[in-house]
Scaffold this motif. Structure first.
Motif, PDB file in Angstrom:
ATOM      1  N   LEU A 118      81.389  40.871  64.315  1.00  0.00           N
ATOM      2  CA  LEU A 118      80.011  40.584  63.934  1.00  0.00           C
ATOM      3  C   LEU A 118      79.067  41.671  64.435  1.00  0.00           C
ATOM      4  CD1 LEU A 118      77.969  38.439  62.772  1.00  0.00           C
ATOM      5  CD2 LEU A 118      77.771  37.640  65.136  1.00  0.00           C
ATOM      6  N   VAL A 119      79.224  42.039  65.703  1.00  0.00           N
ATOM      7  CA  VAL A 119      78.327  43.015  66.316  1.00  0.00           C
ATOM      8  C   VAL A 119      78.467  44.393  65.666  1.00  0.00           C
ATOM      9  CG1 VAL A 119      77.893  44.307  68.455  1.00  0.00           C
ATOM     10  CG2 VAL A 119      78.135  41.821  68.517  1.00  0.00           C
ATOM     11  N   LEU A 120      79.673  44.760  65.274  1.00  0.00           N
ATOM     12  CA  LEU A 120      79.851  46.066  64.634  1.00  0.00           C
ATOM     13  C   LEU A 120      78.962  46.180  63.396  1.00  0.00           C
ATOM     14  CD1 LEU A 120      83.723  46.647  64.870  1.00  0.00           C
ATOM     15  CD2 LEU A 120      81.920  47.643  66.277  1.00  0.00           C
ATOM     16  N   GLN A 121      78.912  45.137  62.596  1.00  0.00           N
ATOM     17  CA  GLN A 121      78.074  45.165  61.396  1.00  0.00           C
ATOM     18  C   GLN A 121      76.589  45.175  61.753  1.00  0.00           C
ATOM     19  OE1 GLN A 121      79.710  42.430  58.132  1.00  0.00           O
ATOM     20  NE2 GLN A 121      80.709  41.635  59.971  1.00  0.00           N
ATOM     21  N   TRP A 122      76.200  44.297  62.652  1.00  0.00           N
ATOM     22  CA  TRP A 122      74.797  44.203  63.059  1.00  0.00           C
ATOM     23  C   TRP A 122      74.340  45.492  63.728  1.00  0.00           C
ATOM     24  CZ3 TRP A 122      70.378  42.708  62.030  1.00  0.00           C
ATOM     25  CH2 TRP A 122      69.390  42.312  62.940  1.00  0.00           C
ATOM     26  N   ALA A 123      75.214  46.105  64.531  1.00  0.00           N
ATOM     27  CA  ALA A 123      74.861  47.342  65.223  1.00  0.00           C
ATOM     28  C   ALA A 123      74.680  48.507  64.256  1.00  0.00           C
ATOM     29  CB  ALA A 123      75.931  47.681  66.258  1.00  0.00           C
ATOM     30  N   LEU A 124      75.495  48.573  63.209  1.00  0.00           N
ATOM     31  CA  LEU A 124      75.335  49.637  62.220  1.00  0.00           C
ATOM     32  C   LEU A 124      73.948  49.588  61.590  1.00  0.00           C
ATOM     33  CD1 LEU A 124      78.811  49.570  60.429  1.00  0.00           C
ATOM     34  CD2 LEU A 124      77.880  51.444  61.793  1.00  0.00           C
ATOM     35  N   ILE A 176      70.646  38.703  69.606  1.00  0.00           N
ATOM     36  CA  ILE A 176      69.447  39.083  70.363  1.00  0.00           C
ATOM     37  C   ILE A 176      69.675  40.377  71.128  1.00  0.00           C
ATOM     38  CG2 ILE A 176      67.934  38.410  72.275  1.00  0.00           C
ATOM     39  CD1 ILE A 176      68.341  35.502  71.439  1.00  0.00           C
ATOM     40  N   GLU A 177      70.848  40.516  71.741  1.00  0.00           N
ATOM     41  CA  GLU A 177      71.085  41.646  72.644  1.00  0.00           C
ATOM     42  C   GLU A 177      71.196  42.982  71.917  1.00  0.00           C
ATOM     43  OE1 GLU A 177      74.054  42.911  76.350  1.00  0.00           O
ATOM     44  OE2 GLU A 177      74.433  41.078  75.203  1.00  0.00           O
ATOM     45  N   VAL A 178      71.743  42.998  70.717  1.00  0.00           N
ATOM     46  CA  VAL A 178      71.956  44.268  70.015  1.00  0.00           C
ATOM     47  C   VAL A 178      70.646  45.045  69.814  1.00  0.00           C
ATOM     48  CG1 VAL A 178      72.654  45.302  67.823  1.00  0.00           C
ATOM     49  CG2 VAL A 178      74.123  43.608  68.926  1.00  0.00           C
ATOM     50  N   PRO A 179      69.574  44.438  69.267  1.00  0.00           N
ATOM     51  CA  PRO A 179      68.330  45.210  69.123  1.00  0.00           C
ATOM     52  C   PRO A 179      67.745  45.676  70.450  1.00  0.00           C
ATOM     53  CG  PRO A 179      68.263  43.207  67.792  1.00  0.00           C
ATOM     54  CD  PRO A 179      69.447  43.084  68.694  1.00  0.00           C
ATOM     55  N   ILE A 180      67.862  44.849  71.483  1.00  0.00           N
ATOM     56  CA  ILE A 180      67.338  45.239  72.789  1.00  0.00           C
ATOM     57  C   ILE A 180      68.127  46.419  73.335  1.00  0.00           C
ATOM     58  CG2 ILE A 180      66.917  44.457  75.151  1.00  0.00           C
ATOM     59  CD1 ILE A 180      66.726  41.599  74.027  1.00  0.00           C
TER      60      ILE A 180
END
Length: 492
Positions: A118-124, A176-180
């Motif tokens: 999930l994070v890999l997609q959101w982080a891209l 929440i953490e990814v954008p921060i």
């Protein structure tokens, strides 16, 4: 049991967890964002040849001079072997490292898998927002590597609250953490122009203290459970993660480096890991009354050298310096597990399931301090032109106009001084810790809201609530009482 003979679901539809629908909703939103915003980079005309002539094409474009960069080292053309090494660390290394809990192995590996995907997609998307090309996001191999680093940060935070949070809470925390995380990294790299080759400041320290702050905000009095223990099998599986991380850590610390800088990063990480491994074994036995090794120390403290040398991995710490850094990190991590972690739990209301503070937190801070010292000592005589690759802000300005555009932090037209650069390194570490702690506290408060699914005391550190468990001793969790009045133990 055959599928046709499977027992009917015991959970009434109105009381079943909302995680599946939430996952589908999030994935749908990500799909829309990818459709509207994300595309490939422009085609490289030099690499359009017929596939049958690939080797001939490579020979045509390989460098004539030893120091010349190949296309494989240019942006978006990083060697896939490096990307694969880091990818293995994320899914196998981190996943299996967390399987030390005897009844939480399925959850540790599986939720690590789910969160990372999930994070890999959101982080891209989030990382790409800070590097737009004509209003759109370009994805290349370096972008994928950046997403892996972001996932590492979130998984580090996951380790702090392992076994005490529901999958829904973990999903919310990650979103929440990814954008921060991305915002903090932009401050450090773009505006403060600090060097952190192994991401010990922006990934390890940030992830650790964000997770610790979340744990503080979500502190549970019922955190102690008979499930919060390991056995021989779970420790053995955890060692699989340790060995994978230990072997691939040099790639993590040198992934974005090139030439002699990359070689130096590999060498420094290699030596620091070896030293931390040996010292961790020694100190573990010294602190035990029976002079025996603790698997908790062996699984974690042996890796501390890779974190502690990360920021200065590409700097001239010298081989003996790398050994010293690894040795200090090994001692610090073992002492942390033996003394500091129990104190944080008992006196500061900070429960750290995986001992993240000892593997990523304190070694990450140590890495930031070492990086600042090395930056303050850096000279052109030592580094030659690679000084300006590692510390771009120290490169002399070509003229007064460039000096004015660069801003006052450069001091004079000669570029930022070594001492000033060292100060910026410390400032980046302080800002990172402040942002991580403050936003972690806020995130923890959000996760305590009853709108998110909470774990009952009996479900702490146990697979049975969310996984089909083929273990007669464990069994599946019973459905919640009618009216959705499942009792969750007091958390404060």
């Amino acid at each position: 049991m055959p599928l046709c003979c499977a027992a009917p679901l015991r959970w009434p539809l109105s009381e079943r967890p909302h995680l599946p629908l939430l996952l589908l909703a999030v994935q749908t939103v990500l799909l829309v964002l990818f459709t509207l915003l994300v595309h490939y980079p422009p085609l490289d005309e030099r690499w359009r040849p017929r596939y049958r002539d690939t080797l001939a094409s490579w020979a045509l474009h390989r460098p004539e001079e030893p120091g010349q960069r190949t296309a494989g080292n240019q942006r978006g053309q990083l060697p896939t072997s490096v990307f694969q090494d880091v990818h293995v660390m994320i899914f196998i290394g981190f996943g299996f490292l967390m399987t030390f809990l005897k009844r939480y192995g399925l959850s540790a590996v599986s939720l690590n898998f789910l969160l990372a995907a999930l994070v890999l997609q959101w982080a891209l998307i989030v990382n790409g927002f800070f590097h737009l090309h004509d209003g759109r996001i370009q994805i290349d191999v370096e972008s994928l590597l950046g997403a892996d680093f972001t996932a590492a940060c979130i998984l580090i935070s996951f380790g702090v609250v392992l076994g005490k949070t529901s999958p829904t809470q973990l999903l919310v925390m990650a979103m929440i953490e990814v954008p921060i995380f991305a915002f903090n990294e932009v401050i450090g790299r773009r505006y403060l122009q600090v060097s952190d080759m192994g991401d010990s400041i922006f990934v390890h320290a940030f992830g650790a203290y964000f997770g610790l702050a979340v744990s503080f905000a979500m502190f549970r009095k019922d955190r102690d459970s008979e499930n919060a223990a390991s056995n021989t099998v779970s420790d053995l599986f955890s060692m699989i993660g340790t060995i994978f991380l230990w072997c691939f850590w040099p790639s993590f610390n040198s992934a974005l480096a090139q030439g002699d800088v990359q070689s130096r990063a590999v060498i420094n990480t290699y030596l620091s890991l070896c030293a931390s491994c040996v010292v961790s074994f020694a100190v573990s036995a010294l602190l035990d009354k029976r002079s025996k090794f603790s698997m908790e120390h062996i699984q974690n403290a042996t890796l501390a050298g890779g974190v502690a040398v990360g920021t200065a991995a590409d700097m001239m710490v010298q081989p003996f310096g790398a050994v010293i850094i690894g040795s200090v990190a090994g001692v610090l991590s073992v002492v942390g597990f033996s003394i500091i972690t129990p104190a944080l739990d008992e006196r500061c209301r900070v429960h750290d399931t995986c001992g993240v503070h000892n593997l990523h937190g304190m070694p990450g801070v140590l890495a930031g301090i070492v990086g600042a010292i090395m930056a303050a000592m850096a000279t052109h005589e030592q580094y030659a032109d690679s000084l300006y690759v590692i510390f771009p802000a120290m490169e002399p300005m070509e003229n007064a106009t460039a000096q004015a555009l660069a801003g006052p932090e450069h001091g004079t037209q000669a570029g930022r001084s070594a001492g000033y650069q060292g100060g910026m390194q410390i400032l980046a570490l302080i800002i990172t810790l402040a942002i991580a702690i403050v936003t972690g506290l806020v995130t923890g408060a959000i996760l305590r809201l009853r709108v998110w699914e909470q774990l009952d005391t009996a479900d702490l550190y146990s697979d049975r609530r969310f996984f089909v468990v083929h273990d007669p001793e464990e069994g599946d969790a019973p459905p919640p009482p009618a009216g959705n009045e499942s009792k969750t133990s007091e958390q404060l």
